[in-house]
Design a protein around this motif. Sequence first.
Motif, mmCIF file in Angstrom:
data_model
loop_
_atom_site.group_PDB
_atom_site.id
_atom_site.type_symbol
_atom_site.label_atom_id
_atom_site.label_comp_id
_atom_site.label_asym_id
_atom_site.label_seq_id
_atom_site.Cartn_x
_atom_site.Cartn_y
_atom_site.Cartn_z
ATOM 1 N N TRP A 1 -12.970 4.721 -2.908
ATOM 2 C CA TRP A 1 -13.178 5.589 -1.745
ATOM 3 C C TRP A 1 -12.015 5.557 -0.759
ATOM 4 O O TRP A 1 -11.936 6.373 0.161
ATOM 5 C CB TRP A 1 -14.471 5.217 -0.998
ATOM 6 C CG TRP A 1 -14.571 3.763 -0.599
ATOM 7 C CD1 TRP A 1 -15.232 2.782 -1.291
ATOM 8 C CD2 TRP A 1 -13.978 3.115 0.540
ATOM 9 N NE1 TRP A 1 -15.085 1.569 -0.653
ATOM 10 C CE2 TRP A 1 -14.321 1.755 0.483
ATOM 11 C CE3 TRP A 1 -13.191 3.554 1.612
ATOM 12 C CZ2 TRP A 1 -13.917 0.818 1.422
ATOM 13 C CZ3 TRP A 1 -12.775 2.623 2.562
ATOM 14 C CH2 TRP A 1 -13.139 1.275 2.461
ATOM 15 N N ALA A 2 -11.092 4.618 -0.924
ATOM 16 C CA ALA A 2 -10.072 4.395 0.106
ATOM 17 C C ALA A 2 -9.024 5.506 0.149
ATOM 18 O O ALA A 2 -8.702 6.114 -0.865
ATOM 19 C CB ALA A 2 -9.392 3.055 -0.127
ATOM 20 N N GLU A 3 -8.490 5.718 1.349
ATOM 21 C CA GLU A 3 -7.475 6.767 1.529
ATOM 22 C C GLU A 3 -6.118 6.335 1.000
ATOM 23 O O GLU A 3 -5.304 7.153 0.607
ATOM 24 C CB GLU A 3 -7.314 7.061 3.022
ATOM 25 C CG GLU A 3 -8.238 8.139 3.513
ATOM 26 C CD GLU A 3 -8.149 8.291 5.016
ATOM 27 O OE1 GLU A 3 -7.038 8.253 5.562
ATOM 28 O OE2 GLU A 3 -9.226 8.411 5.631
ATOM 29 N N GLU A 4 -5.858 5.019 1.047
ATOM 30 C CA GLU A 4 -4.568 4.510 0.585
ATOM 31 C C GLU A 4 -4.748 3.777 -0.734
ATOM 32 O O GLU A 4 -5.839 3.322 -1.052
ATOM 33 C CB GLU A 4 -4.011 3.495 1.598
ATOM 34 C CG GLU A 4 -3.745 4.086 2.954
ATOM 35 C CD GLU A 4 -3.353 3.022 3.982
ATOM 36 O OE1 GLU A 4 -3.229 1.829 3.616
ATOM 37 O OE2 GLU A 4 -3.182 3.403 5.155
ATOM 38 N N LEU A 5 -3.664 3.648 -1.481
ATOM 39 C CA LEU A 5 -3.702 2.865 -2.716
ATOM 40 C C LEU A 5 -3.043 1.525 -2.443
ATOM 41 O O LEU A 5 -1.979 1.458 -1.835
ATOM 42 C CB LEU A 5 -2.941 3.591 -3.821
ATOM 43 C CG LEU A 5 -3.524 4.929 -4.249
ATOM 44 C CD1 LEU A 5 -2.599 5.609 -5.257
ATOM 45 C CD2 LEU A 5 -4.923 4.751 -4.833
ATOM 46 N N ALA B 1 -4.115 13.491 -3.112
ATOM 47 C CA ALA B 1 -5.483 14.006 -2.983
ATOM 48 C C ALA B 1 -6.139 14.188 -4.345
ATOM 49 O O ALA B 1 -7.343 13.994 -4.495
ATOM 50 C CB ALA B 1 -5.456 15.326 -2.225
ATOM 51 N N SER B 2 -5.353 14.504 -5.359
ATOM 52 C CA SER B 2 -5.944 14.786 -6.677
ATOM 53 C C SER B 2 -6.095 13.532 -7.537
ATOM 54 O O SER B 2 -6.589 13.617 -8.661
ATOM 55 C CB SER B 2 -5.086 15.811 -7.417
ATOM 56 O OG SER B 2 -3.814 15.260 -7.660
ATOM 57 N N PHE B 3 -5.676 12.377 -7.042
ATOM 58 C CA PHE B 3 -5.766 11.155 -7.856
ATOM 59 C C PHE B 3 -7.146 10.523 -7.729
ATOM 60 O O PHE B 3 -7.525 9.982 -6.692
ATOM 61 C CB PHE B 3 -4.692 10.150 -7.423
ATOM 62 C CG PHE B 3 -4.694 8.874 -8.243
ATOM 63 C CD1 PHE B 3 -4.267 8.880 -9.561
ATOM 64 C CD2 PHE B 3 -5.129 7.672 -7.697
ATOM 65 C CE1 PHE B 3 -4.262 7.713 -10.323
ATOM 66 C CE2 PHE B 3 -5.130 6.490 -8.445
ATOM 67 C CZ PHE B 3 -4.696 6.523 -9.762
ATOM 68 N N ARG B 4 -7.907 10.609 -8.807
ATOM 69 C CA ARG B 4 -9.249 10.023 -8.847
ATOM 70 C C ARG B 4 -9.221 8.827 -9.772
ATOM 71 O O ARG B 4 -8.589 8.861 -10.823
ATOM 72 C CB ARG B 4 -10.250 11.039 -9.406
ATOM 73 C CG ARG B 4 -10.437 12.261 -8.552
ATOM 74 C CD ARG B 4 -11.587 12.053 -7.580
ATOM 75 N NE ARG B 4 -11.551 13.030 -6.514
ATOM 76 C CZ ARG B 4 -10.915 12.855 -5.355
ATOM 77 N NH1 ARG B 4 -10.253 11.754 -5.113
ATOM 78 N NH2 ARG B 4 -10.931 13.783 -4.423
ATOM 79 N N PHE B 5 -9.905 7.754 -9.392
ATOM 80 C CA PHE B 5 -10.005 6.607 -10.301
ATOM 81 C C PHE B 5 -11.322 5.900 -10.039
ATOM 82 O O PHE B 5 -11.962 6.113 -9.001
ATOM 83 C CB PHE B 5 -8.823 5.640 -10.090
ATOM 84 C CG PHE B 5 -8.838 4.914 -8.769
ATOM 85 C CD1 PHE B 5 -8.430 5.548 -7.601
ATOM 86 C CD2 PHE B 5 -9.290 3.597 -8.687
ATOM 87 C CE1 PHE B 5 -8.452 4.880 -6.378
ATOM 88 C CE2 PHE B 5 -9.314 2.923 -7.472
ATOM 89 C CZ PHE B 5 -8.898 3.562 -6.313
ATOM 90 N N THR C 1 0.858 -1.186 0.000
ATOM 91 C CA THR C 1 0.000 0.000 0.000
ATOM 92 C C THR C 1 0.891 1.232 0.000
ATOM 93 O O THR C 1 2.037 1.191 0.458
ATOM 94 C CB THR C 1 -0.925 0.053 1.232
ATOM 95 O OG1 THR C 1 -0.125 0.088 2.415
ATOM 96 C CG2 THR C 1 -1.854 -1.146 1.293
ATOM 97 N N MET C 2 0.353 2.303 -0.547
ATOM 98 C CA MET C 2 1.091 3.575 -0.534
ATOM 99 C C MET C 2 0.110 4.730 -0.388
ATOM 100 O O MET C 2 -1.106 4.541 -0.496
ATOM 101 C CB MET C 2 1.948 3.706 -1.797
ATOM 102 C CG MET C 2 1.179 3.829 -3.092
ATOM 103 S SD MET C 2 2.334 3.855 -4.499
ATOM 104 C CE MET C 2 1.269 4.568 -5.761
ATOM 105 N N THR C 3 0.644 5.901 -0.119
ATOM 106 C CA THR C 3 -0.197 7.081 0.056
ATOM 107 C C THR C 3 -0.934 7.398 -1.244
ATOM 108 O O THR C 3 -0.470 7.060 -2.334
ATOM 109 C CB THR C 3 0.658 8.297 0.458
ATOM 110 O OG1 THR C 3 1.744 8.411 -0.475
ATOM 111 C CG2 THR C 3 1.201 8.146 1.870
#
Length: 270
Positions: free
Chosen positions: A74-78, A42-46, A37-39
């Motif tokens: 919706w998750a905060e982390e990727l 804020a602007s990354f939408r998918f 997982t990584m941060t």
Amino acid sequence: MTAHVKTEEFALNLPEGVFAETVLSVTHYTDRLFRFTMTRPASFRFRSGEFAMIGLVVDGKPLYRAYSVASPSWAEELEFFSIKVQEGPLTQHLQAIKPGDKVLMRKKPTGTLVLDALTPGKRLYMFSTGTGIAPFASLIRDPETYEKFDEVILTHTCREVAELKYGFDLMDEIKADEMLSEIVGDKLKHYATVTREDFPFKGRITDLIENGKLFTDLGVPPLDPAVDRAMLCGSMAMIKDTAVLLEKAGLTEGANNKPAEFVIERAFVG
Ligand code: A2P
């Protein structure tokens, strides 16, 4: 100098269109599979089910490979689920990442395994092999999937039992999440099989569709284009052969600009 140090230097002066994110956790499943997982910028939408280009600096240049985002939109982390290949240009380095390291990500996600590419239906099949489970890890944790479908069936086929662990972990995580487990209820079924080891559920998904065992095991009727929808992700051979069976059952392949009864994407190898 190692790839992660080079990537850190590169991150100090990022080109347009690239993010440099911080690794938060790494879980190794087998000598061939790991999750990290990584941060999330804020602007990354998918959209759940899409993939992004992930990379590290290798031999002085950024090197990217396509990775399905395994976390829901919706998750905060990727989150990502990756193969490890000893000679793999990217994964031989990516498998060594540790929390705190930087990973590059191109800004634009894309992909066909999105709910919008399917016409409305009742039952959604997600057929996966190996790391092809990743886009479905995202979709099974997205409430929209359960708004659109009454029943969601995730199949995961690997050579060996140890390779199924990520899928079982996902099911446990969903059950442990108070909000998500309420949304998912009993709509989600996980059907895991192996092809090269002993296990209660054995066989290629193509064989299990053809001989009907998949449907008897799950207690559902055979494929019906009126109500069934499907997404496929995994080895090229599995996708090709499963697509033939879906077409034989009367389902047609769709795309973002032309929704239909099933969509495909091959799992990416690093
Ligand atoms: P098998 O062990 O019988 O080849 P791989 O590791 O090669 O990507 O394969 C992942 C899983 O996909 C394995 O369980 C493999 O079964 C299965 N598989 C490979 N080719 C096909 C195919 N044409 N149709 C269905 N499943 C397949």
